[in-house]
Design an enzyme around this catalytic site. Structure first.
Site, short mmCIF file in Angstrom:
data_model
loop_
_atom_site.label_atom_id
_atom_site.label_comp_id
_atom_site.label_asym_id
_atom_site.label_seq_id
_atom_site.Cartn_x
_atom_site.Cartn_y
_atom_site.Cartn_z
N LYS A 179 4.71 -15.52 1.38
CA LYS A 179 4.15 -14.17 1.52
C LYS A 179 4.58 -13.25 0.38
O LYS A 179 3.76 -12.48 -0.14
CB LYS A 179 4.59 -13.59 2.86
CG LYS A 179 4.01 -12.21 3.12
CD LYS A 179 4.26 -11.72 4.53
CE LYS A 179 3.58 -10.36 4.72
NZ LYS A 179 3.77 -9.86 6.10
N MET A 201 -18.37 -43.16 25.13
CA MET A 201 -17.94 -44.29 24.32
C MET A 201 -16.72 -44.96 24.95
O MET A 201 -16.59 -46.19 24.93
CB MET A 201 -17.63 -43.82 22.90
CG MET A 201 -17.33 -44.94 21.93
SD MET A 201 -18.66 -46.17 21.87
CE MET A 201 -19.59 -45.59 20.45
N PHE A 253 10.33 -16.75 11.71
CA PHE A 253 9.17 -16.61 12.59
C PHE A 253 7.93 -17.21 11.91
O PHE A 253 7.63 -16.90 10.77
CB PHE A 253 8.93 -15.13 12.91
CG PHE A 253 7.71 -14.91 13.76
CD1 PHE A 253 7.64 -15.45 15.04
CD2 PHE A 253 6.62 -14.21 13.27
CE1 PHE A 253 6.51 -15.28 15.83
CE2 PHE A 253 5.48 -14.03 14.05
CZ PHE A 253 5.43 -14.56 15.33
N GLN A 254 7.26 -18.07 12.64
CA GLN A 254 6.05 -18.75 12.16
C GLN A 254 6.28 -19.54 10.87
O GLN A 254 5.39 -19.65 10.03
CB GLN A 254 4.88 -17.76 12.02
CG GLN A 254 4.46 -17.22 13.37
CD GLN A 254 3.13 -16.51 13.36
OE1 GLN A 254 2.74 -15.89 12.38
NE2 GLN A 254 2.41 -16.60 14.48
N GLU A 282 -8.41 -22.34 13.69
CA GLU A 282 -8.26 -22.82 12.32
C GLU A 282 -8.84 -24.22 12.13
O GLU A 282 -9.27 -24.58 11.03
CB GLU A 282 -6.79 -22.82 11.90
CG GLU A 282 -6.20 -21.41 11.70
CD GLU A 282 -5.69 -20.77 12.98
OE1 GLU A 282 -5.91 -21.34 14.08
OE2 GLU A 282 -5.06 -19.70 12.90
#
Ligand SMILES: Cc1ncc(C[n+]2csc(CCOP(=O)(O)OP(=O)(O)O)c2C)c(N)n1
Ligand SMILES: [Mg+2]
Lengths: 170, 576
Positions: free
Chosen positions: B161, B481, B111-112, B49
């Site tokens: 959802k 760097m 959940f999630q 993502e």
């Protein structure tokens, strides 16, 4: 001390955006009060911000940038009045309490004295309330709750929402 | 009648979105089903993502249009956070749609479930938690307006959802108006401000134009070029502003700041008027703000009033759209009787500084005995092979600074890098977003072996969609760097910057995804390899270039100093 008045969309998460801004940018809020207004889609806040390290103009600009903030006003720069309410409980009789709080120029009212605990309210200037509280510091039993400062400008100046923006598309 | 999921995709189509980047999951399944049954919005399946946000971000930076991405709840949403913060810091218009658990489960540690509104709050311009499916069209409309107007930024839309349920339908209508209470936008400057600006500009002796990312966001390149020519004075761009003024123009003194050119930093230090356009005086520019521009009056044009007087107090604030304000100033300048020859000596002084300690843009021709490749030579070679016309994305580190210094950007939106957040891993997915937007243009990602490994999985996305990006890996076998700082400030104590022979064989790695891998170790072979890399038009080429691991980026401002205090090389510096 800076007192800021603010109108906020009454949306979920809107208040956390205001508060989050303060922690995110390292500013301190001394007091904050929030409640709905006559327009149920808006809440009104009064915030008190100490002078230390705070660039008040930067704070005002950052607050105004939040999409949920409808209007911001620095009450400290305007001709305004401020007021605070405190409810205090002491383990003292009603008469003892009356003599303790008498010298302070605040509006006072004894609310209850159950079991020799006296609950009273004071209403007035935040600084005077703080003087009263510091005089009570040595009390063995002391419970305090304060509203935080509330404020409003005098005269025709007001925290209005007259600049509603409509964006039209072709 | 449409479901919430369908309405969401329809609303995107109504906002003229034709591509979104995303990754599916439970809370977003209804939305994904709505995507399946239409064909106006194409969905690109990334491999992480973070890459979806960077790809949408790269798309936005290259096109000026908002980028859109779609992720699921919980881990999908948290993986998107780095990309949202990256877009926020650089003021990039991004719409992030995240699935959320069903309304009635919010707050139950379902959940999630993750509080996306809360987690993203400090790094978004605004966010919405959808509460009724019927609100989806107006929320999408507001989100696009907020993301793209004024100072742009990312907007999150969190969608429970149940509100996208295919069985719950309502009548879809895309709104034509939207109401936002007190959403102030600044457009043109007041005419007295314009007069005052012109007075300051024409009365100055040593003016400099300092333009940043805001100038690119407001598409002000044409106006700034005209302004530069009217003024005839030095022009510098920030890391975010490169390309807004053409690098090949003689008035351009290069990038300023931490790794800016000697001449740009000297010009800033000696100027008596600094004209900031869409630039925010951040700490990588000003060095010590208490020692910054002490001789200069300052004018600041910005679309965000909170950027003005934040770090440096200015003499004239012009809140507005840079394109419009500069064109107002140009009109006024042309109407005044003023001769820019006045600044010729000052411009010559800048050129003299350039000739004394400017960057060497001819390093390709200096053949070396050792045949070791210097990183600067790789950039110069890439510039040559692409005729300076490519879109260049970058990651974060020495390679990024070399790219900024040595690839001359003559147009805006061609240089795409994470300047504000400094996100390693940005380069490859951002290049994907650019390539989707401009399939016929050359798109190269200049990266380091450290950064590229942060989103290397996207090589697979490039295979799936046939994206012939060129990856130029400046392989110095170290987090260069960090190593440079450890060399300069920590007595060469190399703490955790080496990989101990664990680097992959990038050639084989690229080949395993079906791409072309090439490796170059000798300077004498560099140019031929670079030519070949860019000649393979329909292939992704991973060009792994072994460069001198001991090279440092110079100039470099001295910490806590003013803008004239620079290290110029390992042995030279401008201060005692
Ligand atoms: C996600 C992330 N983690 C850490 C850093 C700190 N950091 C900045 S540059 C750098 C080294 C980058 O190494 P490489 O990609 O090989 O580039 P080089 O400097 O060697 O050219 C690191 C670790 C960062 N910018 N981003
Ligand atoms: Mg490296």
């Amino acid at each position: 001390m800076n007192h800021i008045a603010l109108l906020l969309e009454n949306q979920p998460g809107a208040l956390s955006r205001v508060i989050g801004l303060f922690s995110q940018r390292g500013y301190n809020i001394d007091s904050l009060s929030v409640a709905p207004t006559q327009d149920e889609t808006l809440s009104r806040l009064t915030m008190t911000i100490g002078d230390e390290g705070a660039d008040i103009n930067q704070i005002l600009k950052q607050l105004y940038k939040l999409v949920d903030v409808v209007m911001v006003q620095n009450l400290s720069e305007a001709d305004s009045l401020t007021l605070e309410l405190a409810i205090i409980k002491l383990k003292k009789s009603k008469t003892e309490v009356e003599s303790l709080i008498n010298p302070f120029s605040l509006e006072k009212e004894i609310l209850d004295d159950k079991d020799n605990y006296t609950v009273f309210k004071v209403l007035g200037n935040t600084e005077v309330i703080e003087e009263l509280l510091s005089s009570l510091k040595e009390e063995k039993f002391l419970e305090v709750t304060r509203s935080g400062t509330l404020g409003m400008t005098k005269g025709d100046e007001s925290l209005a929402t007259n600049d509603q923006t409509t964006i039209s598309y072709k | 009648m449409t479901s919430g999921g369908e309405a969401l995709i329809k609303a995107l189509a109504d906002e003229n979105v034709d591509i979104i980047f995303g990754y599916p999951g439970g809370a977003a399944l209804h939305i994904y089903d709505a995507i399946y049954t239409q064909n106006s919005v194409q969905h690109i399946l990334v491999r992480h993502e973070q890459a979806a946000t960077h790809a949408a971000d790269g798309f936005a930076r290259a096109t000026g249009k908002p980028g859109v991405c779609l992720v699921t709840s919980g881990p999908g949403a948290t993986n998107a956070i780095t990309g949202i913060a990256t877009a926020y810091m650089d003021s990039i218009p991004l719409i992030v749609i995240s699935g959320q658990v069903a309304n009635h489960l919010i707050g139950t540690d379902a959940f999630q479930e993750t509080d996306m509104m809360g987690i993203s709050r400090p790094i978004v311009k605004h966010s919405f938690l959808v509460q009724k499916a019927e609100d989806i069209p107006i929320i999408v409309k507001k989100a696009f307006h907020i993301a793209t107007s004024g100072r742009p930024g990312p907007v999150v839309i969190d969608v429970p959802k149940n509100l996208t349920d295919p069985n719950e339908k309502f009548e879809y209508k895309y709104p034509s108006d939207l109401y936002l209470r007190s959403f102030a936008l600044y457009d043109e400057a007041e005419s007295n401000e314009v007069k005052q600006a012109v007075k300051l500009l024409t009365e100055a002796e040593r003016p400099v134009i300092y333009a940043g990312g805001g100038a690119i966001n407001s598409n002000a390149a044409k106006e700034i070029y005209e302004f530069g020519k009217l003024m005839g004075c030095p022009v510098t761009n920030t890391l975010m502003g490169l390309g807004v003024y053409p690098a090949s123009d003689e008035q351009f003194v290069g990038m300023l700041g931490m790794h800016g050119t000697y001449e740009a930093n000297m010009v800033m230090h000696e100027a008596d008027l600094i004209m900031a356009i869409g630039a925010r005086f951040d700490d990588r520019i000003t060095n010590n703000p208490n020692k910054f521009g002490l001789q200069a009056k300052k004018i600041h044009i910005d679309s965000d009033p909170s950027s003005i007087d934040k770090i440096i107090d200015v003499d004239l604030a012009m809140t507005g759209n840079a394109k419009k304000v500069i064109s107002q100033i140009n009109t006024e300048l042309k109407a005044t009787n003023f001769d820019n020859k006045k600044f010729a000596d000052w411009m010559n002084k800048a050129k003299k500084w350039r000739s004394e300690h400017g960057l060497n843009h001819n390093m390709l021709n200096q053949k070396s005995e050792s045949d070791i490749i210097l990183p600067q030579q790789v950039i110069q070679s890439a510039y040559k092979a692409t005729d300076g016309k490519a879109f260049i994305t970058s990651d974060v580190g020495q390679h990024q600074m070399f790219a900024a210094q040595y690839y001359h950007f003559n147009e805006p939106r061609k240089w795409i890098n994470s300047g504000g957040l400094g996100t390693m891993g940005f380069g490859l997915p951002a290049a994907m977003g650019v390539k989707f937007a401009f399939p016929d243009e050359t798109v190269a990602c200049i990266t380091g072996e450290g950064s590229i490994q942060m989103c290397i999985q996207e090589l697979s996305t490039c295979t799936q969609y046939g994206l012939p990006i060129k990856i130029i890996n400046l392989n110095n076998r170290a987090l260069g760097m960090v190593k440079q700082w450890q060399d300069m400030q920590y007595g060469g104590r190399y703490s955790s910057i080496l990989y101990e022979d664990s680097l992959p064989d990038f050639v084989k790695l690229a080949e395993s995804f079906g791409h072309v891998g090439m490796k170059v170790e000798k300077l004498s072979e560099l140019e031929a390899a670079m030519e070949e890399c860019f000649s393979l038009k329909d292939k992704l080429v991973f060009l792994d270039v072994y460069v001198d691991p001991d090279e440092h980026v110079y100039p470099m401002l001295k910490a806590g100093g003013d803008m004239s205090e620079m290290f110029l090389s390992k042995t030279e510096k401008t201060f005692k």
